[in-house]
Design a protein around this motif. Structure first.
Motif, PDB file in Angstrom:
ATOM      1  N   LEU A 147     -11.814  72.960  -7.947  1.00  0.00           N
ATOM      2  CA  LEU A 147     -13.234  73.056  -8.300  1.00  0.00           C
ATOM      3  C   LEU A 147     -14.142  73.113  -7.078  1.00  0.00           C
ATOM      4  O   LEU A 147     -15.227  73.696  -7.128  1.00  0.00           O
ATOM      5  CB  LEU A 147     -13.646  71.848  -9.153  1.00  0.00           C
ATOM      6  CG  LEU A 147     -12.929  71.666 -10.496  1.00  0.00           C
ATOM      7  CD1 LEU A 147     -13.198  70.266 -11.048  1.00  0.00           C
ATOM      8  CD2 LEU A 147     -13.394  72.711 -11.495  1.00  0.00           C
ATOM      9  N   ALA A 148     -13.690  72.501  -5.977  1.00  0.00           N
ATOM     10  CA  ALA A 148     -14.556  72.351  -4.806  1.00  0.00           C
ATOM     11  C   ALA A 148     -14.352  73.456  -3.788  1.00  0.00           C
ATOM     12  O   ALA A 148     -13.248  73.992  -3.640  1.00  0.00           O
ATOM     13  CB  ALA A 148     -14.274  71.002  -4.146  1.00  0.00           C
ATOM     14  N   ASP A 149     -15.412  73.787  -3.082  1.00  0.00           N
ATOM     15  CA  ASP A 149     -15.302  74.696  -1.942  1.00  0.00           C
ATOM     16  C   ASP A 149     -14.643  73.950  -0.790  1.00  0.00           C
ATOM     17  O   ASP A 149     -14.902  72.756  -0.570  1.00  0.00           O
ATOM     18  CB  ASP A 149     -16.691  75.171  -1.500  1.00  0.00           C
ATOM     19  CG  ASP A 149     -17.362  76.059  -2.538  1.00  0.00           C
ATOM     20  OD1 ASP A 149     -16.632  76.708  -3.306  1.00  0.00           O
ATOM     21  OD2 ASP A 149     -18.608  76.078  -2.563  1.00  0.00           O
ATOM     22  N   LYS A 150     -13.819  74.640  -0.035  1.00  0.00           N
ATOM     23  CA  LYS A 150     -13.147  74.014   1.103  1.00  0.00           C
ATOM     24  C   LYS A 150     -14.163  73.490   2.113  1.00  0.00           C
ATOM     25  O   LYS A 150     -13.946  72.458   2.759  1.00  0.00           O
ATOM     26  CB  LYS A 150     -12.205  75.003   1.779  1.00  0.00           C
ATOM     27  CG  LYS A 150     -11.351  74.381   2.887  1.00  0.00           C
ATOM     28  CD  LYS A 150     -10.369  75.376   3.464  1.00  0.00           C
ATOM     29  CE  LYS A 150      -9.487  74.725   4.534  1.00  0.00           C
ATOM     30  NZ  LYS A 150     -10.261  74.200   5.666  1.00  0.00           N
ATOM     31  N   SER A 151     -15.286  74.179   2.234  1.00  0.00           N
ATOM     32  CA  SER A 151     -16.313  73.751   3.183  1.00  0.00           C
ATOM     33  C   SER A 151     -16.868  72.376   2.823  1.00  0.00           C
ATOM     34  O   SER A 151     -17.253  71.599   3.702  1.00  0.00           O
ATOM     35  CB  SER A 151     -17.453  74.775   3.228  1.00  0.00           C
ATOM     36  OG  SER A 151     -18.046  74.919   1.939  1.00  0.00           O
ATOM     37  N   PHE A 152     -16.883  72.050   1.526  1.00  0.00           N
ATOM     38  CA  PHE A 152     -17.353  70.730   1.089  1.00  0.00           C
ATOM     39  C   PHE A 152     -16.296  69.675   1.413  1.00  0.00           C
ATOM     40  O   PHE A 152     -16.616  68.610   1.961  1.00  0.00           O
ATOM     41  CB  PHE A 152     -17.653  70.741  -0.409  1.00  0.00           C
ATOM     42  CG  PHE A 152     -18.165  69.421  -0.940  1.00  0.00           C
ATOM     43  CD1 PHE A 152     -19.467  69.019  -0.714  1.00  0.00           C
ATOM     44  CD2 PHE A 152     -17.329  68.577  -1.661  1.00  0.00           C
ATOM     45  CE1 PHE A 152     -19.943  67.799  -1.184  1.00  0.00           C
ATOM     46  CE2 PHE A 152     -17.792  67.358  -2.147  1.00  0.00           C
ATOM     47  CZ  PHE A 152     -19.098  66.972  -1.906  1.00  0.00           C
ATOM     48  N   ILE A 153     -15.046  69.955   1.122  1.00  0.00           N
ATOM     49  CA  ILE A 153     -13.954  69.012   1.379  1.00  0.00           C
ATOM     50  C   ILE A 153     -13.842  68.712   2.872  1.00  0.00           C
ATOM     51  O   ILE A 153     -13.592  67.573   3.272  1.00  0.00           O
ATOM     52  CB  ILE A 153     -12.631  69.569   0.835  1.00  0.00           C
ATOM     53  CG1 ILE A 153     -12.688  69.660  -0.692  1.00  0.00           C
ATOM     54  CG2 ILE A 153     -11.455  68.706   1.273  1.00  0.00           C
ATOM     55  CD1 ILE A 153     -11.486  70.329  -1.323  1.00  0.00           C
ATOM     56  N   GLY A 168      -0.301  70.062  -1.734  1.00  0.00           N
ATOM     57  CA  GLY A 168      -1.386  70.985  -1.393  1.00  0.00           C
ATOM     58  C   GLY A 168      -2.634  70.845  -2.233  1.00  0.00           C
ATOM     59  O   GLY A 168      -3.580  71.620  -2.060  1.00  0.00           O
ATOM     60  N   LYS A 169      -2.672  69.878  -3.135  1.00  0.00           N
ATOM     61  CA  LYS A 169      -3.840  69.662  -3.985  1.00  0.00           C
ATOM     62  C   LYS A 169      -4.528  68.354  -3.605  1.00  0.00           C
ATOM     63  O   LYS A 169      -3.885  67.384  -3.190  1.00  0.00           O
ATOM     64  CB  LYS A 169      -3.422  69.584  -5.456  1.00  0.00           C
ATOM     65  CG  LYS A 169      -2.766  70.852  -6.006  1.00  0.00           C
ATOM     66  CD  LYS A 169      -3.793  71.893  -6.388  1.00  0.00           C
ATOM     67  CE  LYS A 169      -3.121  73.049  -7.133  1.00  0.00           C
ATOM     68  NZ  LYS A 169      -4.116  74.078  -7.515  1.00  0.00           N
ATOM     69  N   LEU A 170      -5.853  68.335  -3.774  1.00  0.00           N
ATOM     70  CA  LEU A 170      -6.640  67.131  -3.561  1.00  0.00           C
ATOM     71  C   LEU A 170      -7.140  66.645  -4.916  1.00  0.00           C
ATOM     72  O   LEU A 170      -7.680  67.424  -5.702  1.00  0.00           O
ATOM     73  CB  LEU A 170      -7.824  67.417  -2.638  1.00  0.00           C
ATOM     74  CG  LEU A 170      -8.781  66.246  -2.373  1.00  0.00           C
ATOM     75  CD1 LEU A 170      -8.070  65.125  -1.611  1.00  0.00           C
ATOM     76  CD2 LEU A 170     -10.013  66.714  -1.601  1.00  0.00           C
ATOM     77  N   TYR A 171      -6.960  65.345  -5.187  1.00  0.00           N
ATOM     78  CA  TYR A 171      -7.236  64.822  -6.527  1.00  0.00           C
ATOM     79  C   TYR A 171      -8.448  63.892  -6.603  1.00  0.00           C
ATOM     80  O   TYR A 171      -8.581  63.152  -7.575  1.00  0.00           O
ATOM     81  CB  TYR A 171      -5.990  64.113  -7.054  1.00  0.00           C
ATOM     82  CG  TYR A 171      -4.886  65.077  -7.418  1.00  0.00           C
ATOM     83  CD1 TYR A 171      -4.795  65.610  -8.701  1.00  0.00           C
ATOM     84  CD2 TYR A 171      -3.967  65.500  -6.464  1.00  0.00           C
ATOM     85  CE1 TYR A 171      -3.793  66.517  -9.034  1.00  0.00           C
ATOM     86  CE2 TYR A 171      -2.962  66.405  -6.787  1.00  0.00           C
ATOM     87  CZ  TYR A 171      -2.885  66.905  -8.073  1.00  0.00           C
ATOM     88  OH  TYR A 171      -1.899  67.818  -8.401  1.00  0.00           O
ATOM     89  N   GLY A 172      -9.310  63.939  -5.629  1.00  0.00           N
ATOM     90  CA  GLY A 172     -10.523  63.138  -5.704  1.00  0.00           C
ATOM     91  C   GLY A 172     -11.264  63.141  -4.386  1.00  0.00           C
ATOM     92  O   GLY A 172     -10.712  63.493  -3.345  1.00  0.00           O
ATOM     93  N   ILE A 173     -12.537  62.772  -4.435  1.00  0.00           N
ATOM     94  CA  ILE A 173     -13.379  62.709  -3.241  1.00  0.00           C
ATOM     95  C   ILE A 173     -13.746  61.253  -2.965  1.00  0.00           C
ATOM     96  O   ILE A 173     -14.289  60.569  -3.835  1.00  0.00           O
ATOM     97  CB  ILE A 173     -14.671  63.536  -3.441  1.00  0.00           C
ATOM     98  CG1 ILE A 173     -14.346  64.999  -3.708  1.00  0.00           C
ATOM     99  CG2 ILE A 173     -15.569  63.399  -2.217  1.00  0.00           C
ATOM    100  CD1 ILE A 173     -13.701  65.729  -2.555  1.00  0.00           C
ATOM    101  N   PRO A 174     -13.458  60.745  -1.758  1.00  0.00           N
ATOM    102  CA  PRO A 174     -13.800  59.350  -1.431  1.00  0.00           C
ATOM    103  C   PRO A 174     -15.311  59.133  -1.451  1.00  0.00           C
ATOM    104  O   PRO A 174     -16.059  59.883  -0.831  1.00  0.00           O
ATOM    105  CB  PRO A 174     -13.245  59.167  -0.018  1.00  0.00           C
ATOM    106  CG  PRO A 174     -12.275  60.286   0.184  1.00  0.00           C
ATOM    107  CD  PRO A 174     -12.778  61.416  -0.644  1.00  0.00           C
TER     108      PRO A 174
END
Length: 464
Positions: A147-153, A168-174
């Protein structure tokens, strides 16, 4: 036995609360609030030169308002108010989304997992780093990297993202992070004739004894158990980072350094409190309830103990609940004491995770991005002084509290900063380890027996 029965009742009560909230709030089942708008289209057909028939067709369109449920635990009334404020700001920006904020105060992760089985899990919820592998393996979390842009991550510190990544997947934002530091009462130190905070673990224990003897106030408060609080002692003295993902990893407890340091940590309370009381002497180590406090922050804020080891979350609590207990004048902070190999501390972080089965993934992501993004970091973290920002670039923000800036200044002194995770079953093992340690601290079993039990727990957890 009574403790276990009480715990089961407590979990049931909390879970019923979650279920009830789920039935009302929607959770994974979509609810909507219809806003009706009417359009009128007039169609005129001339059937004869003198006869006109008018047919009116009414078309109703329904605009659905998405409801998402957001669940977290709370560090106090101040944090809850701050979240209500950020939710209000979000709803102004996204008027088609309404957020219901729910606070679960006990056994948070266990209750969230149980709510999935009941089909009433929230759309967005906290997940601690230590529990992340369990939630990911159970398929409970939506991959936000979809869902997120890489630039945001890329705006977030990589070491905080790592516990929430898999294949290779990210499952949440700290949402933020904290680290353990030593909080000490400057006035009590002065009364005891101690001019500086302890530099080593041995000095920590010696200073606790001296302060108790000189002032009558217990020198140190700790939690019974708390494996994660012990880990810096082990690693700073030369032990490897604990990591458990197979039965043979239980050999970590065979290390002479682990045996020595874990025995020392257990004996802080076993000798510093239990044995001192048995001998009719004043204990120099206590747990919060021993001094009528609910947690370490409360015990320290009431000035019933001289030292505690805690995280950044304690800073706003002290400012809010004990405004006359002044930072810099009455109390201060220092890096954790050093072991034979230097200083080590723990880092703690929590994501806003998205329910993998939510009916509103995009709306949930809009909320997560808003809360963890620049405005959320500024309002919830930096200005509110709750913890440390997880997004890069706020280190020199003029609104950052001086207490938090000071904790950041300790980082160069640490040889290692360990994020709270011990492997794929960290959360479950942490609880079991801590229960075993607490039993030894109370004197119910020996430190040697506790170490043997903890080793067996790892073997049993991964034997299948």
């Amino acid at each position: 036995m009574m403790k276990k029965i009480y715990s089961l009742i407590l979990v049931s009560i909390v879970l019923l609360g979650v279920v009830a909230a789920g039935c009302i709030g929607g959770g994974t089942t979509s609810t909507s609030s219809p806003t009706v708008t009417t359009k009128t289209q007039t169609e005129t057909k001339i059937q004869t030169t003198t006869e006109v028939q008018t047919k009116t067709q009414t078309q109703t369109q329904i605009e659905k308002k998405a409801f998402i449920r957001f669940a977290g635990w709370s560090a106090g009334e101040t944090e809850m108010k701050n979240y209500q404020n950020i939710i209000s700001e979000f709803e102004k920006k996204y008027p088609n989304i309404e957020v219901k904020y729910e606070v679960i105060t006990k056994m948070f992760h266990e209750n969230i997992l149980a709510s999935f089985g009941a089909g009433v899990a929230p759309d967005v919820f906290y997940v601690d780093s230590s529990w992340a592998p369990i939630f990911i393996d159970k398929g409970a979390l939506y991959p936000v990297s979809d869902l997120a842009d890489k630039s945001f991550i890329d705006k977030f510190y990589p070491f905080l993202l790592k516990p929430f990544e898999k294949n290779g997947k990210l499952y949440g934002i700290p949402k933020d992070w904290s680290m353990l530091v030593l909080f000490y009462n400057k006035k009590l130190f002065e009364q005891a004739g101690i001019t500086k905070p302890p530099q080593t673990w041995d000095e920590l224990e010696q200073d606790a004894k001296i302060i108790t003897e000189k002032t009558g106030v217990p020198g140190l408060a700790i939690y019974l158990g708390g494996f994660n609080r012990y880990v810096p002692v082990a690693v700073s003295n030369g032990a490897t980072r604990p990591w458990f993902e197979k039965a043979s990893d239980a050999s970590w407890f065979d290390s002479p350094v682990v045996k020595e340091t874990l025995t020392w940590y257990i004996n802080l309370y076993r000798i510093g409190h239990v044995e001192m009381q048995n001998e009719g002497k004043k204990p120099y180590v206590v747990q919060p309830s021993d001094v009528g406090a609910g947690w370490l922050g409360d015990a320290f804020g009431q000035q019933k103990v001289a030292m505690v080891i805690s995280g950044n979350w304690m800073i706003p609590f002290l400012a809010d609940q004990f405004p006359n207990f002044k930072y810099g004048t009455d109390w201060d902070m220092a890096p954790l004491p050093a072991g034979k190999d230097g200083r080590v501390t723990m880092a703690y972080t929590v994501i806003l995770g998205i329910n993998a089965k939510t009916k509103h993934p995009q709306e949930a992501w809009n909320f997560v991005k808003f809360v963890t993004g620049p405005q959320g970091q500024e309002d919830l973290v930096v200005k509110a002084g709750q913890t440390l920002p997880s997004m890069k670039g706020f280190e020199n923000d003029p609104n950052m509290w001086p207490q938090h800036k000071k904790t950041l200044s300790f980082i160069p002194q640490y040889k290692d900063l360990i994020v709270f995770i011990w492997g794929p079953k960290s959360g479950e093992l942490e609880n079991k380890f801590s229960d075993t340690m607490a039993s030894a601290m109370r004197g119910e079993i020996t430190p040697e027996k506790a170490i043997e039990v903890m080793k067996q727990l790892v073997q049993e957890e991964f034997s299948s």
